[in-house]
Every structure is written in structure tokens, then in C-alpha cells.
Design an enzyme around this catalytic site. Structure first.
Site, PDB file in Angstrom:
ATOM      1  N   HIS A 316       0.686  -1.225  -0.031  1.00 59.77           N
ATOM      2  CA  HIS A 316       0.031  -0.030  -0.037  1.00 59.77           C
ATOM      3  C   HIS A 316       0.908   1.288   0.182  1.00 59.77           C
ATOM      4  O   HIS A 316       1.898   1.235   0.670  1.00 59.77           O
ATOM      5  CB  HIS A 316      -0.845  -0.131   1.272  1.00 59.77           C
ATOM      6  CG  HIS A 316      -1.985   0.930   0.920  1.00 59.77           C
ATOM      7  ND1 HIS A 316      -1.967   2.148   1.314  1.00 59.77           N
ATOM      8  CD2 HIS A 316      -3.225   0.677   0.557  1.00 59.77           C
ATOM      9  CE1 HIS A 316      -3.148   2.938   1.114  1.00 59.77           C
ATOM     10  NE2 HIS A 316      -3.890   1.945   0.644  1.00 59.77           N
ATOM     11  N   ASP A 373      -7.945  -5.647  -0.029  1.00 64.73           N
ATOM     12  CA  ASP A 373      -8.294  -6.609  -1.123  1.00 64.73           C
ATOM     13  C   ASP A 373      -7.947  -7.906  -0.893  1.00 64.73           C
ATOM     14  O   ASP A 373      -8.237  -8.753  -1.816  1.00 64.73           O
ATOM     15  CB  ASP A 373      -7.853  -6.136  -2.514  1.00 64.73           C
ATOM     16  CG  ASP A 373      -8.380  -4.731  -2.763  1.00 64.73           C
ATOM     17  OD1 ASP A 373      -9.752  -4.568  -2.700  1.00 64.73           O
ATOM     18  OD2 ASP A 373      -7.883  -3.842  -3.594  1.00 64.73           O
TER      19      ASP A 373
HETATM   20  N1  ACO Z   1       4.100  -7.772  -4.685  1.00 63.77           N
HETATM   21  C1  ACO Z   1       5.594  -7.697  -4.766  1.00 63.77           C
HETATM   22  N2  ACO Z   1       6.185  -6.637  -4.737  1.00 63.77           N
HETATM   23  C2  ACO Z   1       5.657  -5.489  -4.362  1.00 63.77           C
HETATM   24  C3  ACO Z   1       4.311  -5.418  -4.295  1.00 63.77           C
HETATM   25  C4  ACO Z   1       3.491  -6.387  -4.442  1.00 63.77           C
HETATM   26  N3  ACO Z   1       2.186  -6.567  -4.340  1.00 63.77           N
HETATM   27  N4  ACO Z   1       4.052  -4.091  -3.879  1.00 63.77           N
HETATM   28  C5  ACO Z   1       5.100  -3.412  -3.972  1.00 63.77           C
HETATM   29  N5  ACO Z   1       6.028  -4.235  -4.313  1.00 63.77           N
HETATM   30  C6  ACO Z   1       7.478  -3.967  -4.371  1.00 63.77           C
HETATM   31  C7  ACO Z   1       8.063  -3.221  -5.434  1.00 63.77           C
HETATM   32  O1  ACO Z   1       8.335  -4.312  -6.676  1.00 63.77           O
HETATM   33  C8  ACO Z   1       8.825  -2.172  -5.005  1.00 63.77           C
HETATM   34  O2  ACO Z   1      10.205  -3.134  -4.815  1.00 63.77           O
HETATM   35  P1  ACO Z   1      11.723  -2.480  -5.392  1.00 63.77           P
HETATM   36  O3  ACO Z   1      11.922  -1.455  -4.285  1.00 63.77           O
HETATM   37  O4  ACO Z   1      12.459  -3.454  -5.297  1.00 63.77           O
HETATM   38  O5  ACO Z   1      11.459  -1.910  -6.866  1.00 63.77           O
HETATM   39  C9  ACO Z   1       8.704  -1.968  -3.597  1.00 63.77           C
HETATM   40  O6  ACO Z   1       7.886  -3.017  -3.290  1.00 63.77           O
HETATM   41  C10 ACO Z   1       7.874  -0.854  -3.515  1.00 63.77           C
HETATM   42  O7  ACO Z   1       6.520  -0.768  -4.378  1.00 63.77           O
HETATM   43  P2  ACO Z   1       6.116   0.514  -5.415  1.00 63.77           P
HETATM   44  O8  ACO Z   1       5.270  -0.105  -6.499  1.00 63.77           O
HETATM   45  O9  ACO Z   1       6.907   1.424  -5.720  1.00 63.77           O
HETATM   46  O10 ACO Z   1       5.170   1.034  -4.079  1.00 63.77           O
HETATM   47  P3  ACO Z   1       3.786   1.859  -4.524  1.00 63.77           P
HETATM   48  O11 ACO Z   1       3.532   2.628  -3.313  1.00 63.77           O
HETATM   49  O12 ACO Z   1       4.077   2.733  -5.753  1.00 63.77           O
HETATM   50  O13 ACO Z   1       2.697   0.994  -4.682  1.00 63.77           O
HETATM   51  C11 ACO Z   1       0.757  -0.207  -4.754  1.00 63.77           C
HETATM   52  C12 ACO Z   1       1.456   0.778  -4.144  1.00 63.77           C
HETATM   53  C13 ACO Z   1       0.287  -0.103  -6.335  1.00 63.77           C
HETATM   54  C14 ACO Z   1      -0.384  -0.760  -3.898  1.00 63.77           C
HETATM   55  C15 ACO Z   1       1.672  -1.792  -4.912  1.00 63.77           C
HETATM   56  O14 ACO Z   1       1.849  -2.443  -3.423  1.00 63.77           O
HETATM   57  C16 ACO Z   1       1.026  -2.987  -5.476  1.00 63.77           C
HETATM   58  O15 ACO Z   1       1.072  -2.907  -7.042  1.00 63.77           O
HETATM   59  N6  ACO Z   1       0.244  -3.871  -4.936  1.00 63.77           N
HETATM   60  C17 ACO Z   1      -0.310  -4.931  -5.670  1.00 63.77           C
HETATM   61  C18 ACO Z   1      -1.765  -4.325  -6.107  1.00 63.77           C
HETATM   62  C19 ACO Z   1      -2.685  -4.204  -4.901  1.00 63.77           C
HETATM   63  O16 ACO Z   1      -2.917  -4.743  -3.857  1.00 63.77           O
HETATM   64  N7  ACO Z   1      -3.586  -2.881  -5.021  1.00 63.77           N
HETATM   65  C20 ACO Z   1      -4.560  -2.572  -4.099  1.00 63.77           C
HETATM   66  C21 ACO Z   1      -3.966  -1.575  -3.397  1.00 63.77           C
HETATM   67  S1  ACO Z   1      -5.103  -0.974  -1.889  1.00 63.77           S
HETATM   68  C22 ACO Z   1      -6.439  -0.199  -2.918  1.00 63.77           C
HETATM   69  O17 ACO Z   1      -6.062   0.522  -3.801  1.00 63.77           O
HETATM   70  C23 ACO Z   1      -7.512  -0.664  -2.546  1.00 63.77           C
END
Ligand code: ACO
Length: 438
Positions: A316, A373
Site C-alpha cells: 500500500h 483487497d
Molecule cells: N508484490 C510484490 N512486490 C511488491 C508489491 C506486491 N504486491 N507491492 C510493492 N512491491 C515492491 C515493488 O516491486 C518495489 O520493490 P523495489 O523497491 O525492489 O523496486 C517496492 O515494493 C515498492 O513498490 P512500489 O510499486 O514502488 O510501491 P507503490 O507505493 O508505488 O505501490 C501498490 C503501491 C500499487 C499498492 C503496490 O503495492 C501494488 O502494486 N500492490 C499490488 C496491487 C494491489 O494490491 N493494489 C491494491 C492497493 S489498495 C487499494 O487501492 C484498494
């Protein structure tokens, strides 16, 4: 170097904290703002005008787009609506009570709640002409596409909104809350070729939704109180989440003074994507593919760590701890499955994935925890909601939040059209070359 102070009007300079910015063309003192929960911000409103510089913040991870008194969330897993903890609301309030709290900024009295509920229930039916709109969609249309287009059509039916007249805005807010479940249920009925079922004023909001979704003229559907309760809880947990992607979209569209139906349509579209509300659908698809392809949860986590895929329902932008909503949903999911006497292999896979991930350095280091979720889809599935409609369920829950944020935006004296800047990195001036000379 000259030091210039930006935006100091009405400030007691001795009491205020400033941020000092040293740039090639001077030093600038920027005023700060502190929120009621102690979050600190730098007010950069006059930065470009005075210094010629803009800020660069892709994804707005460091940018507060507004000052808001609706919802507070914090990194360590706190969520409060109008100051009230989600854990308290989830156990005690109903969804419409929470909707009232978000919209009006206070808990309703008994009479206020009854009036609010009845104003919603009597508006749940769709105009017959609007009902016919469902006939034109293909049967396999995505329900989010239908929701977005029917909600935008509402603007053609209700043209009485006047920006600056809160009463007309509240009236349309009530219409939207009333009609969302009906639109959602009708899109499902369309997809399975069943007749549309009209809402009933003797049923409550969630009962009506289940009735319109699952009743049929030739075989009646039993409304189970625990299912109603579970649905109500899911809606409460989704009701607002401050300046997320869809809410920010709604505010941005409102900033051009578009009507409320247009704002909500754009929020629906922003919610649709798998990085946001579409994640609940993506989680179930992920769990199903783990089950159907016989992948072990630990092998799946290994793929995630190699960045071949993401663990959907994890991570998140704000929470760097367990999402408080996920905690409540996980318990509610166990309760619901028990009441419905269901074993769900997907829940077992989800529990195993969570256990592995929470003990793995990759997730610990990045502070990735289950979000709202991760378990909600399993509950929706147990209730009988088709996977494709999960994000529509999220939208029904989030609607009072979007509406409250739009109403707050309208009354904000600082509100102006949203118009970010950019840093141009394209070619410098070049000449047009006639087509035959290229
Ligand atoms: N699985 C694996 N790795 C992840 C995940 C995940 N679900 N989420 C983040 N990471 C990793 C990224 O690869 C990144 O790693 P790195 O530093 O080695 O490059 C690091 O964690 C940071 O991730 P970002 O994508 O930069 O974080 P951001 O804050 O931009 O994204 C998000 C947040 C979009 C929610 C992300 O965690 C994600 O894609 N999660 C999966 C989708 C999801 O569940 N979305 C629902 C969010 S809640 C909502 O809107 C209701």
C-alpha cells in the site's frame, strides 16, 4: 544571497516553522502547515511565482493536494472517518450511518438517520428509460464499464445540480448512493439474462442489493442476516480512504466544475485498474491460478520475489503496516464462511501466502502487508458475487467517500482548477519537414 519569504501574510514569524530552500537564484523560506494529527507539510503555493522552480513528485507520494477533515490514515495502520476509528465503526455502525457521517461530518441522530435512509430507499429505482440502456450492452460486458456509463447517463436525467448550491449537490449525492446498487445488480442480471428486479422500500440498503442481485420471479432468494451484515461491513471498510487515486480523480474533475455524475464516473474509471480497486478481482484470479495450476504458495512467492509477478492484495502506498481493514476483513471472512458452512480452498491458499510473505525478508524489508483487497474477494465470492463485479462492490462502498470529498472540495475557499506543471524533456525548437522531404 537574498532570502525571500513566501506567503507570509498573517503569520507570526516567531511562532512559525519555515523550510529553507537554497537555490541558485536565492534562498527562500517556505511556510509550513501542521495537520491535527501532527503531519507536517511545506506550503509551496508561491514557490514557482517567486523562485521560478516547480517541484517534481511523480505519483504525488510527497504532495498534499488539499487540507481535509474527512479521513485520517497513517503509515502504522490507523484509519479513522471523521475521527472515529474504523474498528469501532465496523462493529457498531451501519453503512448508511457511516455514509451520513462522511457526508455531513457528524453522526446522525435517530431521526436524521431514518430520514436519510428513507431518502435513499425511495430513490433506488432507475428511470425506466435508463433501465432500457442495459439492453444495449453485450452480455459479457465488464460491470465496471456498465457502471461508469450508466452513472454518466444519470447526468442526462438529473440536470438540477447547481455548483455552489450544496442542497442540489446533496440531493444528487443521495440519488447516486441510492442507484449504485441497482445499477450493479442490473448489470449482473443482464449478464445472466435474468429479469431486472425492482428495489423494495421494506428492505434495507444491503438487503435490497441482495434482493435485486439474486431474486428471481420464479424462485425466491433467502436473505441471510449474516450475509447482509457481512456486506454492510465490507461497504463500511471501503467507504473512504482520503486522497487515493479515484478520490483524487473525482476532486480533479470537480475542480473544472463538472457535474457530480461526471466526477463520479471518472472516479469509477480510476478505481477500475488492478493497482487500485481492480486488485480484489486480480487477487481472486491469482488465487485461482495458483489452485488450478497446482503451484505451491511458496513457489508463487519465489516468482514474486524474482519480480515475475506481484502478490496482489499486498502493499500500500500509505500503510507500511497491516492495513486495518484487512485485519477486520480476515476475521469477518472466517465468520462468514463458518456461517455459510463453506470450506474455501482459496482462503487456505491466501492464509498460506500471507504467512510465507510476512516471514520473508523481501516483504519485511519493503514493508508489504495484506491490504483491503487480500481477503475481500473471498467474502464476495461466498456471498455469490461474480468475480468481474468485485470492483463494482468496492465502488458502492467508496461512493460516500467520493461524494464527501467533492462536497468538501466545493466548500474549500482555496479550491481552484487542478493543473499540475511538467518538466519538458522533449526536442528543442525544430522545423516542420514537408512529407515528401522526410
Ligand atoms: N508484490 C510484490 N512486490 C511488491 C508489491 C506486491 N504486491 N507491492 C510493492 N512491491 C515492491 C515493488 O516491486 C518495489 O520493490 P523495489 O523497491 O525492489 O523496486 C517496492 O515494493 C515498492 O513498490 P512500489 O510499486 O514502488 O510501491 P507503490 O507505493 O508505488 O505501490 C501498490 C503501491 C500499487 C499498492 C503496490 O503495492 C501494488 O502494486 N500492490 C499490488 C496491487 C494491489 O494490491 N493494489 C491494491 C492497493 S489498495 C487499494 O487501492 C484498494
Amino acid at each position: 544571497m537574498e532570502t525571500r519569504i513566501l506567503n507570509i501574510e498573517g503569520m507570526n514569524l516567531e511562532e512559525k516553522a519555515f523550510a529553507k530552500l537554497i537555490l541558485p537564484n536565492g534562498e527562500f523560506l517556505l511556510p509550513t502547515i501542521t495537520g491535527t494529527e501532527g503531519e507536517n507539510a511545506i506550503d509551496i503555493r508561491d514557490l514557482r511565482k517567486n523562485s521560478g522552480y516547480v517541484t517534481y513528485d511523480p505519483g504525488f507520494g510527497n504532495t498534499a493536494s488539499c487540507q481535509s477533515s474527512i479521513t485520517y490514515i497513517s503509515e502504522d495502520g490507523i484509519l479513522r472517518y471523521r475521527g472515529i476509528a474504523i474498528e469501532e465503526l465496523a462493529g457498531k455502525a451501519t453503512f448508511l450511518e457511516v455514509a451520513y457521517l462522511l457526508l455531513y461530518g457528524k453522526l446522525p441522530s435517530d431521526t436524521e438517520l431514518k430520514n436519510f435512509e428513507s431518502s435513499i430507499l425511495r430513490r433506488m429505482a432507475l428511470h425506466e428509460d435508463l433501465k432500457r440502456q442495459f439492453d444495449v450492452y453485450p452480455r459479457d460486458a465488464h460491470p465496471m464499464a456498465i457502471l461508469a456509463s450508466v452513472v454518466s447517463s444519470l447526468a442526462a436525467f438529473y440536470t438540477d445540480e447547481k455548483i455552489g448550491d450544496p442542497e442540489s449537490v446533496y440531493k444528487n449525492a443521495t440519488r447516486l448512493i441510492a442507484k449504485f446498487p441497482t445499477i450493479a445488480a442490473y448489470s449482473y442480471k443482464k449478464s445472466i439474462g435474468h429479469p431486472y428486479i425492482y428495489p423494495r422500500q421494506d428492505l434495507n440498503y444491503c438487503e435490497n442489493f441482495l434482493h435485486m442481485m439474486f431474486n428471481h420471479p420464479s424462485c425466491s432468494y433467502e436473505i441471510i442476516p449474516e450475509v447482509v451484515e457481512a456486506l454492510d461491513l465490507l461497504f463500511i471498510l471501503h467507504a473512504d480512504h482520503e486522497q487515493n487515486c479515484s478520490t483524487s480523480t473525482a476532486r480533479l474533475v470537480r475542480s473544472s466544475q463538472s457535474n457530480i455524475f461526471a466526477c463520479i464516473t471518472s472516479a469509477i474509471c480510476a478505481l477500475w485498474g488492478p493497482r487500485h480497486g481492480g486488485a480484489n478481482e486480480a487477487v481472486i484470479n491469482m488465487l485461482n491460478s495458483i489452485k488450478n495450476e497446482g503451484i505451491s504458495p511458496s513457489d508463487f512467492v519465489e516468482r514474486v520475489k524474482k519480480k515475475q509477478t506481484r502478490l496482489m492484495g499486498f502493499g500500500h502506498r500509505v500503510y507500511k503496516n497491516y492495513d486495518p481493514r484487512a485485519k477486520i476483513i480476515k476475521d469477518a471472512c472466517h465468520r462468514l464462511l463458518k456461517r455459510l458452512n463453506r470450506q474455501d480452498q482459496l482462503l487456505d491458499i491466501a492464509l498460506e501466502l500471507e504467512e510465507i510473505a510476512l516471514n520473508d525478508e523481501y516483504f519485511i524489508e519493503r514493508k508489504l502487508y495484506p491490504n483491503v483487497d487480500f481477503y475481500s474477494g473471498i467474502m464476495y465470492q461466498a456471498i455469490g458475487i461474480p468475480t468481474k463485479a468485485f470492483t463494482v462492490m468496492f465502488a458502492i462502498g467508496r461512493l460516500p467517500g467520493w461524494l464527501s470529498q467533492i462536497i468538501e472540495f466545493d466548500s474549500d475557499p482555496d479550491n481552484k482548477i487542478g493543473r499540475p506543471r511538467q518538466i519538458y524533456q522533449g526536442p528543442n525548437k525544430t522545423n516542420y519537414i514537408p512529407i515528401l522531404s522526410r
